[in-house]
Structure formats: C-alpha cells, structure tokens
Scaffold this active site. Sequence first.
Site, PDB file in Angstrom:
ATOM      1  NE  ARG A 162      19.022   2.151  13.499  1.00 19.06           N
ATOM      2  CZ  ARG A 162      17.933   2.130  14.271  1.00 19.06           C
ATOM      3  NH1 ARG A 162      17.752   1.127  15.133  1.00 19.06           N
ATOM      4  NH2 ARG A 162      17.017   3.059  14.170  1.00 19.06           N
ATOM      5  CB  SER A 237      20.145   7.675  10.164  1.00 17.99           C
ATOM      6  OG  SER A 237      18.780   7.906  10.370  1.00 17.99           O
ATOM      7  CD  GLU A 333      21.735   3.798  11.126  1.00 22.51           C
ATOM      8  OE1 GLU A 333      21.495   4.669  11.973  1.00 22.51           O
ATOM      9  OE2 GLU A 333      20.851   3.291  10.403  1.00 22.51           O
TER      10      GLU A 333
HETATM   11  C1  LIG Z   1      15.790   6.470   2.990  1.00 21.87           C
HETATM   12  C2  LIG Z   1      16.348   5.458   3.957  1.00 21.87           C
HETATM   13  C3  LIG Z   1      15.763   5.298   5.190  1.00 21.87           C
HETATM   14  C4  LIG Z   1      16.265   4.345   6.109  1.00 21.87           C
HETATM   15  N1  LIG Z   1      15.648   4.218   7.314  1.00 21.87           N
HETATM   16  C5  LIG Z   1      16.102   3.311   8.207  1.00 21.87           C
HETATM   17  C6  LIG Z   1      15.463   3.144   9.469  1.00 21.87           C
HETATM   18  O1  LIG Z   1      14.462   3.789   9.771  1.00 21.87           O
HETATM   19  N2  LIG Z   1      15.959   2.225  10.328  1.00 21.87           N
HETATM   20  C7  LIG Z   1      17.046   1.458  10.020  1.00 21.87           C
HETATM   21  O2  LIG Z   1      17.445   0.641  10.864  1.00 21.87           O
HETATM   22  N3  LIG Z   1      17.675   1.585   8.833  1.00 21.87           N
HETATM   23  C8  LIG Z   1      17.242   2.482   7.919  1.00 21.87           C
HETATM   24  N4  LIG Z   1      17.874   2.643   6.715  1.00 21.87           N
HETATM   25  C9  LIG Z   1      19.074   1.815   6.428  1.00 21.87           C
HETATM   26  C10 LIG Z   1      18.790   0.542   5.601  1.00 21.87           C
HETATM   27  O3  LIG Z   1      17.527   0.584   5.014  1.00 21.87           O
HETATM   28  C11 LIG Z   1      18.888  -0.736   6.440  1.00 21.87           C
HETATM   29  O4  LIG Z   1      20.137  -0.788   7.077  1.00 21.87           O
HETATM   30  C12 LIG Z   1      18.703  -1.999   5.605  1.00 21.87           C
HETATM   31  O5  LIG Z   1      18.580  -3.118   6.455  1.00 21.87           O
HETATM   32  C13 LIG Z   1      19.842  -2.236   4.630  1.00 21.87           C
HETATM   33  O6  LIG Z   1      19.478  -3.317   3.781  1.00 21.87           O
HETATM   34  P1  LIG Z   1      20.136  -3.545   2.373  1.00 21.87           P
HETATM   35  O7  LIG Z   1      19.635  -4.857   1.883  1.00 21.87           O
HETATM   36  O8  LIG Z   1      19.920  -2.387   1.496  1.00 21.87           O
HETATM   37  O9  LIG Z   1      21.683  -3.659   2.793  1.00 21.87           O
HETATM   38  P2  LIG Z   1      22.995  -3.395   1.925  1.00 21.87           P
HETATM   39  O10 LIG Z   1      23.285  -1.931   1.909  1.00 21.87           O
HETATM   40  O11 LIG Z   1      22.923  -4.091   0.626  1.00 21.87           O
HETATM   41  O12 LIG Z   1      24.105  -4.128   2.828  1.00 21.87           O
HETATM   42  C14 LIG Z   1      24.470  -3.653   4.105  1.00 21.87           C
HETATM   43  C15 LIG Z   1      25.568  -4.558   4.675  1.00 21.87           C
HETATM   44  O13 LIG Z   1      25.082  -5.877   4.868  1.00 21.87           O
HETATM   45  C16 LIG Z   1      25.825  -6.848   4.116  1.00 21.87           C
HETATM   46  N5  LIG Z   1      24.806  -7.804   3.602  1.00 21.87           N
HETATM   47  C17 LIG Z   1      23.763  -7.527   2.769  1.00 21.87           C
HETATM   48  N6  LIG Z   1      23.001  -8.632   2.600  1.00 21.87           N
HETATM   49  C18 LIG Z   1      23.575  -9.636   3.337  1.00 21.87           C
HETATM   50  C19 LIG Z   1      23.261 -11.010   3.567  1.00 21.87           C
HETATM   51  N7  LIG Z   1      22.193 -11.599   3.021  1.00 21.87           N
HETATM   52  N8  LIG Z   1      24.093 -11.736   4.369  1.00 21.87           N
HETATM   53  C20 LIG Z   1      25.183 -11.164   4.933  1.00 21.87           C
HETATM   54  N9  LIG Z   1      25.543  -9.861   4.742  1.00 21.87           N
HETATM   55  C21 LIG Z   1      24.740  -9.113   3.964  1.00 21.87           C
HETATM   56  C22 LIG Z   1      26.520  -6.054   3.032  1.00 21.87           C
HETATM   57  O14 LIG Z   1      27.731  -6.681   2.627  1.00 21.87           O
HETATM   58  C23 LIG Z   1      26.769  -4.724   3.738  1.00 21.87           C
HETATM   59  O15 LIG Z   1      27.934  -4.791   4.538  1.00 21.87           O
HETATM   60  C24 LIG Z   1      17.390   3.545   5.769  1.00 21.87           C
HETATM   61  C25 LIG Z   1      17.980   3.697   4.488  1.00 21.87           C
HETATM   62  C26 LIG Z   1      17.471   4.642   3.589  1.00 21.87           C
HETATM   63  C27 LIG Z   1      18.087   4.764   2.232  1.00 21.87           C
END
Ligand SMILES: Cc1cc2nc3c(=O)[nH]c(=O)nc-3n(C[C@H](O)[C@H](O)[C@H](O)COP(=O)(O)OP(=O)(O)OC[C@H]3O[C@@H](n4cnc5c(N)ncnc54)[C@H](O)[C@@H]3O)c2cc1C
Length: 337
Positions: A162, A237, A333
């Site tokens: 992670r 998580s 996380e």
């Molecule tokens: C129900 C649920 C289940 C999940 N299960 C998992 C799992 O099994 N495994 C896992 O690893 N994660 C899991 N996650 C966490 C999440 O899905 C991941 O971390 C995902 O990659 C986040 O993507 P996002 O686009 O929503 O990020 P965001 O929440 O929009 O952003 C996260 C961070 O990244 C930065 N960011 C976003 N886009 C960019 C970009 N293009 N360039 C630079 N910085 C950027 C943002 O500023 C922020 O700091 C889960 C989440 C939920 C809600």
Amino acid sequence: MRIESHKSLKAFNTFGIDCKARHFVSVSSISDLKEVLIQKLHPALFILGGGSNMLLTKDIDAFVAHINLKGISIVSEENSQVLVEVMAGENWHEFVQYTIKKDFGGLENLSLIPGNVGTAPIQNIGAYGVELKDVFESCTAYDVETLEKIVFSKADCKFGYRNSIFKNEAKGKYVITSVVFNLTRTDHKLSTSYGAIQAKLEENNIDKPTIADVSEAVIAIRQSKLPDPAVLGNSGSFFKNPVINSSDFKQFRRKHPQAPFYEVSATEFKIPAGWLIEQAGFKGQRFGDAGVHKNQALVLVNYGTASGSEIWDLALRIQKKVKEDFDIYIEPEVNII
Ligand SMILES: Cc1cc2nc3c(=O)[nH]c(=O)nc-3n(C[C@H](O)[C@H](O)[C@H](O)COP(=O)(O)OP(=O)(O)OC[C@H]3O[C@@H](n4cnc5c(N)ncnc54)[C@H](O)[C@@H]3O)c2cc1C
C-alpha cells in the site's frame, strides 16, 4: 473549463462527507490540466480521483482538480503479452471488466476496487494476493511546478505494501495522467491460492477457472464482505495491517497465541488490523453516525450525517486502544485531509 466555487464534495467522496471545495474544476484533457497548473488560480492544488481513499475532515481551501481524463488504447501486442495504456480518469472496475471481456489476464483479482485508474499506483492497490505492481509497466505524470511530462518505470515507483514514491518523496508533486499495464493475452497465470477464492470456485463447481471465473468469484466475495459505499459511506480498509519485527512478534504471540498472522519474511510479520480492532471491542460499535462496520472491523462507516472529524475522532480512539491493548500502532491507509 467551468470553474465552480464553494462546491460540495459530498458526491465526490465515498464516505459521503459534505465538505466544500473553495474552487473546483473537472479536468478532461491534458490542455485543461496544463491550464490549471499554469494559472495556479489558488496557491494550493488538490487532486481528486474517485474520492474512495480519503476522509475529508474540513473544507478544502484549495483549487480542486477532479481528474476526468478518459481513454483506453493498446500500445503493443506481442506473443503472449499486451501493453494497454489507460487514462487516469477511467473507473478502475470498469477497466478491469474491459480486460476480462478482451481476455487480457492479470487484473481479475483486483475486480470491484473503487476509484480511478490514475490513483491505483499511488497506494499500489492490492487484493486477494495480487498487487498493481504485478502488472504495472509505467505511468505518465506531470510535474505540478514545472509542467514537465515524466514517465515513471516500475523501479522508479518504489512500490511497497500500500505504498509507492507517490505517498513519500513525490507526494503532491505530480499528477498521474495515464498508466500502462502489462497483461497476458494467452497463458494466463491465475492467482487462486486465497482460501475464499478457492471456496467460491468450488461452490460454483469450477475446477479449471478462466479469468472471468476468478473475477466473478472476487466480485461475489467482495459483495458479501464489504459494504457498498453507494449504500453505506466508507473508504474500504481504514487502517493498514501492521507489520512488526520478529522480537516484537515473539512477545505478541506469547501474550496472544490465538492471534492470526502472516509471515512477510523471516524477520517481518503482518497482523490483521481488523482482528486487533475487533479484540479491542470496536466491531459493530456506533457513535452517532460514525461507526465500525458490523462484519468488517477494519471498515469505518458513515451511517448518514457523520462529519469527517467525527469519523477521525473514532479512528484515533481505535488507534489508542489498540496501542494500549497490544502495543501495536495501526496506521491509516486512508488519506486524512
Ligand atoms: C469499499 C472500498 C473497498 C476498497 N478496497 C480496496 C482494496 O481491496 N484494495 C486497495 O488497495 N484499496 C481499496 N480501497 C481503497 C481505494 O479504492 C483505492 O485506494 C483507490 O485506488 C483510490 O482511488 P481514488 O481514485 O478513489 O482516489 P482518491 O481518493 O480520489 O485519491 C487518493 C489520493 O490520491 C491523490 N490522487 C488522486 N488521483 C491522482 C492523480 N491522478 N495523480 C496524482 N494524485 C492523485 C489524491 O490527491 C489523494 O491524496 C477500497 C475503497 C473502498 C471505498
């Protein structure tokens, strides 16, 4: 580009927290992105993907750029390999489903993870024995200060559990605009050693699974275990599983012989944070609208109108109790904003 002010971000984060962005813009082309970076309409820039890995504890006094870059293209197809480039604003699960339909292997275990493709490298997303780094070829990003376009190789990204360079020395310095994946066209290498996947395949009477079978199994497992953020606000998580060294592990096992663990290496042991939180008595607890999920102690939830700081207060309380009970620090996380 339409710039909005004091925009509610409730629909843009999976916790469903009603915080506001001072300025908000949806970035749907590289020229939009460059304009945002050049204009610097506000000294602080905040990059938003799918909002599924953040807890908003306050309004964002910044220029929020919602990355909405779209497109999927095949870079090359050779022998059993295919390189696919995907723009950062594509939805992760929709892209995984695209690869399943095309019979491109490698992402099936990562089905149904929320969020965008461009964010996947940041925490090296992982599930059911597979991590993004296993299929990652490179990603393209723009330096927010100089606007220089940079291609990061797998080695450049310094992926860990992670973790990546984008959560450390490169944090906040780049906007990832696309990711290239190295997938299999033939001879797929399935990863089905996780007990839950095996059990699901057996239940479905499948002894020679395809990537589509594995994807379906993972989707069914996830749907039965994790709350859907569209129904109950959450960010998956909330804490990372702590990794402790062998001398701490020996002491821990002496006191808690029944505790589950996973041997990372000869000197490192991973303890499930969900187990620690459950033992600390928080599973299913609710404080106003902030709570700990009844089936998954690792998932904090918003039952409706909890504020980000109420959820954060609960997280801190959990962290303190786990430290008192087990002398183990559990680290979030989720990005706390
Ligand atoms: C129900 C649920 C289940 C999940 N299960 C998992 C799992 O099994 N495994 C896992 O690893 N994660 C899991 N996650 C966490 C999440 O899905 C991941 O971390 C995902 O990659 C986040 O993507 P996002 O686009 O929503 O990020 P965001 O929440 O929009 O952003 C996260 C961070 O990244 C930065 N960011 C976003 N886009 C960019 C970009 N293009 N360039 C630079 N910085 C950027 C943002 O500023 C922020 O700091 C889960 C989440 C939920 C809600």
